[in-house]
Design a protein around this motif. Sequence first.
Motif, PDB file in Angstrom:
ATOM      1  N   ALA A 173     -31.988  28.970 -39.351  1.00  0.00           N
ATOM      2  CA  ALA A 173     -32.262  28.832 -40.786  1.00  0.00           C
ATOM      3  C   ALA A 173     -31.491  27.654 -41.374  1.00  0.00           C
ATOM      4  N   ILE A 174     -30.222  27.522 -40.989  1.00  0.00           N
ATOM      5  CA  ILE A 174     -29.427  26.394 -41.476  1.00  0.00           C
ATOM      6  C   ILE A 174     -30.017  25.066 -41.003  1.00  0.00           C
ATOM      7  N   VAL A 218     -44.473  30.537 -26.753  1.00  0.00           N
ATOM      8  CA  VAL A 218     -45.005  30.554 -28.125  1.00  0.00           C
ATOM      9  C   VAL A 218     -43.855  30.588 -29.123  1.00  0.00           C
ATOM     10  N   ALA A 219     -42.875  31.475 -28.869  1.00  0.00           N
ATOM     11  CA  ALA A 219     -41.737  31.591 -29.783  1.00  0.00           C
ATOM     12  C   ALA A 219     -40.940  30.298 -29.864  1.00  0.00           C
ATOM     13  N   LEU A 256     -37.210  27.308 -34.579  1.00  0.00           N
ATOM     14  CA  LEU A 256     -36.740  26.745 -35.853  1.00  0.00           C
ATOM     15  C   LEU A 256     -35.900  25.498 -35.629  1.00  0.00           C
ATOM     16  N   ILE A 257     -35.020  25.563 -34.639  1.00  0.00           N
ATOM     17  CA  ILE A 257     -34.179  24.393 -34.340  1.00  0.00           C
ATOM     18  C   ILE A 257     -35.042  23.232 -33.860  1.00  0.00           C
ATOM     19  N   GLY A 258     -36.023  23.545 -33.002  1.00  0.00           N
ATOM     20  CA  GLY A 258     -36.932  22.499 -32.535  1.00  0.00           C
ATOM     21  C   GLY A 258     -37.726  21.890 -33.677  1.00  0.00           C
ATOM     22  N   SER A 259     -38.155  22.721 -34.616  1.00  0.00           N
ATOM     23  CA  SER A 259     -38.896  22.221 -35.780  1.00  0.00           C
ATOM     24  C   SER A 259     -38.010  21.337 -36.647  1.00  0.00           C
ATOM     25  N   ALA A 260     -36.744  21.727 -36.788  1.00  0.00           N
ATOM     26  CA  ALA A 260     -35.806  20.911 -37.553  1.00  0.00           C
ATOM     27  C   ALA A 260     -35.636  19.542 -36.898  1.00  0.00           C
TER      28      ALA A 260
END
Length: 266
Positions: free
Chosen positions: A247-248, A74-75, A159-163
């Motif tokens: 975040a970056i 999930v994370a 977050l990296i995967g979403s980016a």
Amino acid sequence: MRSAIAMIRARWIAARSYRLRMIFSVASLLVSIVPLYFVANALQPIMAEKIAAEGGQYFGFLVVGMTTYLLLPVAVNALANEVGAGISTGVLEAILGTRSRLPGIFAGMIGFDLLWTGLRACIMLVTAWILGAAILWSQIGTALLILALIVLAYLPFGLIGSAMVIAFRTTGPLPQGVLTISALLGGVYYPTQVIPSWIESVSAFVPLTYGLRALRHTILEGLPLTAVLPDLGVLCVFVVVLMGVGAISIRGALAYARRAGTLSHY
């Protein structure tokens, strides 16, 4: 925060309409506990000495590892999946156009999945305890704190995967690679010290290694929080460093998509 709560509530309302799916989701976990119980008891004589420092009971050792690992997909995957779906439907661009802040939006996107998976993990843990797993419920507060740190250490991969989804429309092998390495080298099914020496050093770079060791020391052995501070300290370093990278990555991907005008193009 209100936007996150509203999004979680909306997901709950939608999920309630698929009650049978939710029942099957819980039932599959309960069914999996029974063979796990017999396998763990069969291997107990072999594993007892190897896990002596982490509870000594292989059934409890396995259950703690597997319930924790339930939260990792999930994370790592949930946010990227939601972002991809939002891009294809145009919802993401609409949400980003509101006054809601980015952390609140992302929390709302994955909040329900995390809460639901956490509930399933709790049900699995209670069932294992009924079957004889040596769970020390007096340590549940400390255990929840450690679980929260483990999840926070893996959310940056989401977050990296979403980016990557925003910029390239795919996560590539990142999520599966992170989950596979964590399962094999993070101590889910066996202690890290039994891993061959030529690859054991890699486990030092896996956040789950420190989280599971601290978790088992507390909830299986009853050690206080102060006894696992070294592991928690390393876990916190993972959280800070990886969160910064995540975040970056996500802000850079959003800036790129806005410049290129591709935020709503799938």
